[in-house]
Design an enzyme around this catalytic site. Structure first.
Site, PDB file in Angstrom:
ATOM      1  N   TYR A 225       7.516  11.632  -9.439  1.00  0.00           N
ATOM      2  CA  TYR A 225       7.355  10.740  -8.289  1.00  0.00           C
ATOM      3  C   TYR A 225       7.378  11.525  -6.988  1.00  0.00           C
ATOM      4  O   TYR A 225       6.869  11.072  -5.969  1.00  0.00           O
ATOM      5  CB  TYR A 225       8.435   9.654  -8.321  1.00  0.00           C
TER       6      TYR A 225
ATOM      7  N   ALA B 224      -1.722   1.734  -8.830  1.00  0.00           N
ATOM      8  CA  ALA B 224      -0.816   2.682  -8.173  1.00  0.00           C
ATOM      9  C   ALA B 224      -0.072   3.530  -9.194  1.00  0.00           C
ATOM     10  O   ALA B 224       0.086   4.735  -9.021  1.00  0.00           O
ATOM     11  CB  ALA B 224       0.176   1.934  -7.296  1.00  0.00           C
TER      12      ALA B 224
ATOM     13  N   ILE C 160       0.850  -1.184   0.000  1.00  0.00           N
ATOM     14  CA  ILE C 160       0.000   0.000   0.000  1.00  0.00           C
ATOM     15  C   ILE C 160       0.890   1.240   0.000  1.00  0.00           C
ATOM     16  O   ILE C 160       1.899   1.294   0.692  1.00  0.00           O
ATOM     17  CB  ILE C 160      -0.970   0.018   1.204  1.00  0.00           C
TER      18      ILE C 160
ATOM     19  N   THR D 152      -0.313  -0.738 -13.207  1.00  0.00           N
ATOM     20  CA  THR D 152      -1.109  -1.050 -12.026  1.00  0.00           C
ATOM     21  C   THR D 152      -1.909   0.178 -11.632  1.00  0.00           C
ATOM     22  O   THR D 152      -1.660   1.286 -12.120  1.00  0.00           O
ATOM     23  CB  THR D 152      -0.216  -1.447 -10.835  1.00  0.00           C
TER      24      THR D 152
ATOM     25  N   LYS E  54       9.468   6.350   0.255  1.00  0.00           N
ATOM     26  CA  LYS E  54       9.930   4.991  -0.028  1.00  0.00           C
ATOM     27  C   LYS E  54      11.345   4.773   0.518  1.00  0.00           C
ATOM     28  O   LYS E  54      11.691   3.669   0.932  1.00  0.00           O
ATOM     29  CB  LYS E  54       9.872   4.691  -1.527  1.00  0.00           C
TER      30      LYS E  54
END
Length: 190
Positions: free
Chosen positions: A91, A131, A27, A129, A98
């Site tokens: 990003y 995401a 997630i 995907t 991350k």
């Protein structure tokens, strides 16, 4: 997922199975305006919320899983991305988050190793995907990955599943604290 909801999931798992062998944490979330904006313009509220959902939720998951893995050990896996190490256009806020997630993997691997619990980060490259759809010009990112990766293709969700199956198996019994890429080699290219 609130702390209460997460605790309820683990309570039900304990009720159903008693112990658990592995958990896969997959997630990540950020408010879109924070994701699409510059990092230096991110708000404390947006950054904190993205950090809580995308990183600290894995730490909370590990704490809850530990109680159900103590006797037999187990494996915790989270999903990360190359944007934690290198600047990836569009990003933004998720790169530093991350990076924190990957550091958490190493610290938790050290802390939980005595209980036989292994902790890993899996880093899929760009793949179509849900995401990925939130990242601006994601199609261009995928095209670049195909062009630049040594295998000239994208990784697939099945590839991620195969790696996760390996990491939770006895074949990976001596591995912990690792970050493994599923990106057709894209991460090695300059």
């Amino acid at each position: 997922m609130t702390a209460y909801e997460l605790e309820a999931v683990f309570a039900e798992a304990k009720n159903q199975w008693g112990t658990i062998d592995f958990v896969i944490h997959s997630i990540a979330w950020s408010p879109l305006d924070e994701l699409h904006g510059r990092l230096v313009d991110s708000s404390l509220a947006g950054f904190s919320l993205a950090m809580d959902i995308s990183c600290h939720s894995f730490i909370r998951t590990a704490r809850l899983a530990e109680a159900q893995m103590k006797d037999n050990g187990g494996t915790l896996i989270t999903m990360t991305y190359y944007g934690s190490e290198k600047v990836v256009n569009h990003y933004g806020i998720m790169g530093p988050i991350k990076a924190a997630l990957e550091s958490s993997v190493r610290y938790m691997a050290s802390e939980l190793g005595a209980s036989g619990i292994r902790v890993h980060a899996v880093s899929p490259g760009p793949m179509p995907t849900r995401a990925g759809s939130g990242i601006t010009d994601f199609d261009g990112l995928m095209d670049d990955a195909v062009t630049r990766s040594p295998l000239h293709r994208l990784g697939k969700p099945e590839d991620v599943g195969r790696l996760a199956a390996f990491l939770i198996s006895d074949w990976a019994a001596s591995q912990t604290g690792s970050q493994m890429f599923v990106d057709a080699g894209h991460h090695i290219m300059a």
